[in-house]
Design an enzyme around this catalytic site. Structure first.
Site, short mmCIF file in Angstrom:
data_model
loop_
_atom_site.label_atom_id
_atom_site.label_comp_id
_atom_site.label_asym_id
_atom_site.label_seq_id
_atom_site.Cartn_x
_atom_site.Cartn_y
_atom_site.Cartn_z
N SER A 115 0.88 -1.17 0.00
CA SER A 115 0.00 0.00 0.00
C SER A 115 0.91 1.21 0.00
CB SER A 115 -0.85 0.01 1.27
OG SER A 115 -1.44 1.28 1.48
N TYR A 154 -2.02 -0.98 10.39
CA TYR A 154 -1.98 -1.12 8.93
C TYR A 154 -0.66 -0.59 8.37
CZ TYR A 154 -3.92 -0.95 4.14
OH TYR A 154 -4.17 -1.13 2.80
#
Ligand code: NAD
Length: 256
Positions: A138, A151
């Site tokens: 990401s 995350y």
């Protein structure tokens, strides 16, 4: 290009994983799907592209289930030639109120699962002298955002794992690279749009605009189809010496 090869894509019943599975299937790869929710729909979508499709329901937070999935794929298809570590979840909260159980789940699903699937896929790839490992990281593997501690930590870990996997296999036909998308409008992000709309009392469209405006200069989402095509590139002969990169598809997010 991938005829006769098998790609296993984790978390591929939805979103980005399904987009990558379909892009690899269009190149002729047989596909092993994994993930929760509706399975028959994604299976039919991939099968309509004329390839063999398998499925394993492994919970990617559980190493023993990942072992069963890899064994099942090898038994059904002979070997996993392309491994796409994609399964992932999100939880948004400040650190002091971040639920410990959510931290553990995100580290297990978004990071440790990639280690387990990779360690289990490598022996057969090394024996064959060819393999592709693609980690869906990401933009949060490269930069941080408030309220996404687990995350961001997991995705930075995935980028690190990508580099080490690439280096340990640098003299072989096995490459490992990461894809770093910015916003992609999947169920994972729709939840964040819904939360913004509810918190600010605005419409879905207004919440989408605010979400993009905050981070993404292009003001547009990256699509699962675009991400699938980058995965195809990594599998192509032109990708033979692309090793250990973390490739942004972020509408300019990190160019700022
Ligand atoms: P999604 O929610 O549409 O899909 C997630 C997939 O993972 C689903 O198939 C789901 O069933 C599966 N999954 C969830 N928990 C699982 C578990 N424990 N075991 C097995 N499968 C599990 O989300 P998405 O947006 O397509 O996300 C896919 C990947 O892309 C994730 O790693 C995510 O972090 C990453 N990503 C997404 C975005 C975005 O904007 N959507 C941006 C950057 C990176």
């Amino acid at each position: 290009m991938l005829k006769g090869k098998t790609a296993l894509v984790t978390g591929s019943t939805s979103g980005i994983g399904l987009g990558i599975a379909k892009a690899l299937a269009r190149q002729g790869a047989n596909i092993v799907l994994n993930g929760f929710g509706d399975v028959a729909g994604p299976q039919a979508e991939v099968a309509s592209l004329g390839v063999r499709v398998g499925y394993h329901a492994a919970d990617m937070s559980k190493p023993d289930e990942i072992e069963s999935m890899m064994a099942h794929a090898a038994q059904q298809f002979g070997r996993v030639d392309v491994l796409v570590n994609n399964a992932g979840i999100q939880h948004v909260s400040r650190i002091e109120s971040f639920p410990v159980e959510r931290w553990d789940a995100i580290i297990a699903i978004n990071l440790s699962s990639a280690f387990h699937a990779t360690r289990l896929a490598l022996p057969a790839m090394l024996a064959a002298g060819w393999g592709r490992i693609i980690n869906v990281a990401s933009i949060h593997g490269l930069v941080g955002s408030a309220e996404k501690s687990a995350y961001v930590a997991a995705k930075h870990g995935v980028v690190g794992l990508t580099k080490v996997t690439a280096l340990e296999n640098a003299t072989t036909g096995i490459t490992c690279n990461a894809i770093c998308p910015g916003w992609v409008l999947t169920p994972l992000v729709q939840k964040q749009v819904d939360a913004k709309a509810a918190a600010l009392g605005v419409s879905n469209d207004e919440a989408v605009k605010l979400l993009l405006q905050e981070k993404e200069p292009s003001m547009q989402f990256t699509t699962p189809e675009e991400i699938g095509e980058l995965a195809v590139f990594f599998c192509s002969p032109a990708g033979n010496n692309v090793r250990g990169v973390a490739w942004n598809m972020d509408g300019g997010w990190t160019a700022q």
